[in-house]
Design an enzyme around this catalytic site. Structure first.
Site, PDB file in Angstrom:
ATOM      1  N   ASN A  56      -8.550   4.210  -0.820  1.00  0.00           N
ATOM      2  CA  ASN A  56      -8.158   4.799  -2.102  1.00  0.00           C
ATOM      3  C   ASN A  56      -9.309   4.632  -3.092  1.00  0.00           C
ATOM      4  OD1 ASN A  56      -7.763   2.254  -3.633  1.00  0.00           O
ATOM      5  ND2 ASN A  56      -6.188   1.931  -2.082  1.00  0.00           N
ATOM      6  N   LYS A 100     -12.814   5.797  19.494  1.00  0.00           N
ATOM      7  CA  LYS A 100     -12.983   6.874  18.519  1.00  0.00           C
ATOM      8  C   LYS A 100     -12.187   8.103  18.982  1.00  0.00           C
ATOM      9  CE  LYS A 100     -16.312   9.879  16.431  1.00  0.00           C
ATOM     10  NZ  LYS A 100     -17.533  10.621  16.656  1.00  0.00           N
ATOM     11  N   PHE A 121       0.357  -5.213 -11.202  1.00  0.00           N
ATOM     12  CA  PHE A 121      -0.071  -3.999 -11.888  1.00  0.00           C
ATOM     13  C   PHE A 121       0.844  -2.870 -11.436  1.00  0.00           C
ATOM     14  CE2 PHE A 121      -4.061  -4.363 -14.244  1.00  0.00           C
ATOM     15  CZ  PHE A 121      -4.361  -5.688 -14.006  1.00  0.00           C
ATOM     16  N   ASP A 169       4.463  -5.558   1.366  1.00  0.00           N
ATOM     17  CA  ASP A 169       4.233  -5.559  -0.088  1.00  0.00           C
ATOM     18  C   ASP A 169       3.890  -6.989  -0.491  1.00  0.00           C
ATOM     19  OD1 ASP A 169       4.493  -5.682  -2.906  1.00  0.00           O
ATOM     20  OD2 ASP A 169       5.704  -3.853  -2.855  1.00  0.00           O
TER      21      ASP A 169
HETATM   22  N1  CTP Z   1       1.075  -4.241  -4.195  1.00  0.00           N
HETATM   23  C1  CTP Z   1       0.999  -5.189  -3.211  1.00  0.00           C
HETATM   24  N2  CTP Z   1       1.173  -4.835  -1.895  1.00  0.00           N
HETATM   25  C2  CTP Z   1       1.437  -3.544  -1.565  1.00  0.00           C
HETATM   26  C3  CTP Z   1       1.519  -2.554  -2.576  1.00  0.00           C
HETATM   27  C4  CTP Z   1       1.323  -2.936  -3.875  1.00  0.00           C
HETATM   28  O1  CTP Z   1       0.747  -6.358  -3.510  1.00  0.00           O
HETATM   29  N3  CTP Z   1       1.597  -3.218  -0.299  1.00  0.00           N
HETATM   30  C5  CTP Z   1       0.930  -4.679  -5.588  1.00  0.00           C
HETATM   31  C6  CTP Z   1      -0.289  -4.154  -6.299  1.00  0.00           C
HETATM   32  O2  CTP Z   1      -1.368  -5.051  -6.213  1.00  0.00           O
HETATM   33  C7  CTP Z   1       0.226  -4.032  -7.732  1.00  0.00           C
HETATM   34  C8  CTP Z   1       1.692  -3.730  -7.573  1.00  0.00           C
HETATM   35  O3  CTP Z   1       2.051  -4.159  -6.268  1.00  0.00           O
HETATM   36  O4  CTP Z   1       0.132  -5.264  -8.429  1.00  0.00           O
HETATM   37  C9  CTP Z   1       2.110  -2.295  -7.717  1.00  0.00           C
HETATM   38  O5  CTP Z   1       1.270  -1.448  -6.979  1.00  0.00           O
HETATM   39  P1  CTP Z   1       1.498   0.115  -7.045  1.00  0.00           P
HETATM   40  O6  CTP Z   1       0.526   0.778  -6.132  1.00  0.00           O
HETATM   41  O7  CTP Z   1       1.561   0.566  -8.478  1.00  0.00           O
HETATM   42  O8  CTP Z   1       2.979   0.208  -6.530  1.00  0.00           O
HETATM   43  P2  CTP Z   1       3.594   0.415  -5.139  1.00  0.00           P
HETATM   44  O9  CTP Z   1       4.305  -0.815  -4.747  1.00  0.00           O
HETATM   45  O10 CTP Z   1       2.575   0.919  -4.190  1.00  0.00           O
HETATM   46  O11 CTP Z   1       4.701   1.519  -5.443  1.00  0.00           O
HETATM   47  P3  CTP Z   1       4.594   3.117  -5.515  1.00  0.00           P
HETATM   48  O12 CTP Z   1       3.513   3.487  -4.549  1.00  0.00           O
HETATM   49  O13 CTP Z   1       5.940   3.527  -5.111  1.00  0.00           O
HETATM   50  O14 CTP Z   1       4.265   3.439  -6.936  1.00  0.00           O
END
Ligand code: CTP
Length: 397
Positions: free
Chosen positions: A208, A286, A323, A304
């Site tokens: 990303n 690959k 965040f 998560d």
């Molecule tokens: N985060 C995490 N582990 C993941 C996804 C997210 O620790 N697998 C944490 C990020 O570091 C951030 C927070 O969760 O502090 C929210 O990340 P964000 O990308 O905004 O949210 P998502 O959980 O990915 O939700 P969505 O994609 O549905 O917005």
């Protein structure tokens, strides 16, 4: 500056020992007193004479030196310092430290000390990557020992990879940070940062646009207030800040493991843009173009990390900050995310392309706590980090 600080420097037996001569100079330039200890293997790489000449005092070498025992016993030697620095920390010294051996002066001092210890590992890349060394490293981190480096690069043995000792000035910054007096002194804080890379095959991955700039700024701001920062980072564009313990990872799974290894901490700031999905059954070979059509990628959900840590029943950090990167209904989504994941604070930011925030140098956040939302004006990512670090310091008081 290190005026009035006393460093006990243990020089292990590795080619990187030559850099420790410069390290002595750099530490003394900043006002530190350096008491050097040279291991037997260390004397194969640098001479006791050059070490003591640069340190401006006697170099200690032997456990059973009666003169030294009369002047200053090894227990006392290990305790007069503000910080014990082991540079280079060889694989063998790390193993001894992890096991609690005390069969020479260096290992005995390390076992007898009650002052903080920092190591600057240096070894061949395979030795560094070996499961035994990584196991020892995890033990040492768990014991509260700070780790600076190793860096990646060409090695004296002709190989390439992580294993080069951190440069003297990097070690000096780490020492200054570790000894810094600030409101977060004595607090251990975890920061996740950067993107993750999820492999498709050995040469392709899903990533990303996170540059890691906000996470790096937060790591630096926390360290500047005296915190011991464990900085778990994916492959970011910006370098990690100086004076923090860097743990490099690639995937979300790796990041979760590194985070769990870093616990317990007083606070965790989860600034990483973790990939929500990984490719299920990533190919070991690959992927090739084929007449049979296009490859199909199947996704599996990643752990998560923020939610896992926020919902720990035992050993949860006292303060968990997440965040929320959103492109629409920013506040509503972020507030819901805070409740769903169970973190204490969430910093909401709008990452729509027109804001230029993702990958840019500024950020506009809203801090959401149990007391509700608080808008912060748009400012540089370092300013956001400084403000957040000050808030964390106030909360952990
Ligand atoms: N985060 C995490 N582990 C993941 C996804 C997210 O620790 N697998 C944490 C990020 O570091 C951030 C927070 O969760 O502090 C929210 O990340 P964000 O990308 O905004 O949210 P998502 O959980 O990915 O939700 P969505 O994609 O549905 O917005």
């Amino acid at each position: 500056m290190l005026a009035g600080k006393h460093i006990l420097l243990i020089i292990g037996g590795g080619i990187a020992a030559f850099k420790s001569l410069d390290l002595i100079r750099r530490l003394r330039e900043r006002g530190a007193e350096v008491t050097p200890v040279l291991t037997r293997a260390g004397t194969e790489f640098v001479t006791p004479l050059s070490v003591s000449a640069l340190a401006g005092k006697k170099v200690f070498r032997d456990l059973f030196d009666l003169g030294d025992e009369a002047e200053m016993g090894h227990i006392q030697l290990s305790r007069v310092a503000d910080l014990v620095v082991v540079a280079p920390a060889t694989a063998d010294l790390m193993a001894k430290m992890a096991q609690g051996h005390a069969d020479d002066l260096a290992s005995t001092l390390l076992l007898a000390t009650d002052t903080p210890v920092m190591i600057a590992p240096a070894m061949n890349v395979r030795m560094w990557d070996h499961a035994a060394t990584q196991r020892n490293l995890a033990v040492l981190r768990g014991d509260g020992i700070s780790v600076v480096g190793p860096n990646e690069g060409d090695m004296a043995c002709g190989e390439f990879g992580p294993g080069r000792m951190a440069e003297p000035l990097e070690i000096v910054v780490a020492v200054e940070t570790r000894l810094a007096d600030g409101p977060l002194k004595g607090k251990r804080i975890l920061v996740t940062s950067g993107p993750t890379h999820e492999p498709i095959d050995p040469v392709r991955y899903i990533a990303n646009r996170s540059s890691g700039a906000q996470g790096a700024a937060i790591g630096q701001a926390l360290a500047a207030l005296g915190a011991e920062v464990i900085f778990v980072t994916g492959p970011a564009d910006v370098p990690p800040p100086a004076g923090v313990q860097v743990v490099r990872v690639q995937t979300a799974d790796d990041m979760l493991r590194a985070v769990q290894d870093a616990l317990p901490v007083d606070a965790g700031v989860f600034a990483a843009a973790v990939a929500d999905w990984r490719v299920e059954g990533a190919s070991a070979e690959k992927l090739k173009k084929s007449k049979d059509g296009l490859p199909t990628l199947r996704f599996a959900e990643n752990p998560d990390i923020l939610k896992t840590v926020s919902q720990m029943s035992e050993g949860r950090p006292g303060l968990v900050v997440g965040f929320a990167a959103e492109t629409q209904d920013v506040l509503a989504h972020a507030a819901a995310k805070r409740t769903r994941k169970g973190c204490d604070w969430i910093l909401a930011n709008d990452v729509s392309p027109e804001t230029g925030i993702m990958g840019g140098s500024e950020n506009a956040v809203t801090l959401i706590t149990a007391d509700g939302p608080e808008d912060w004006p748009r400012m540089g990512k370092q300013a956001v980090a400084d403000k957040l670090a000050a808030r964390i310091a106030a909360a952990l008081e």
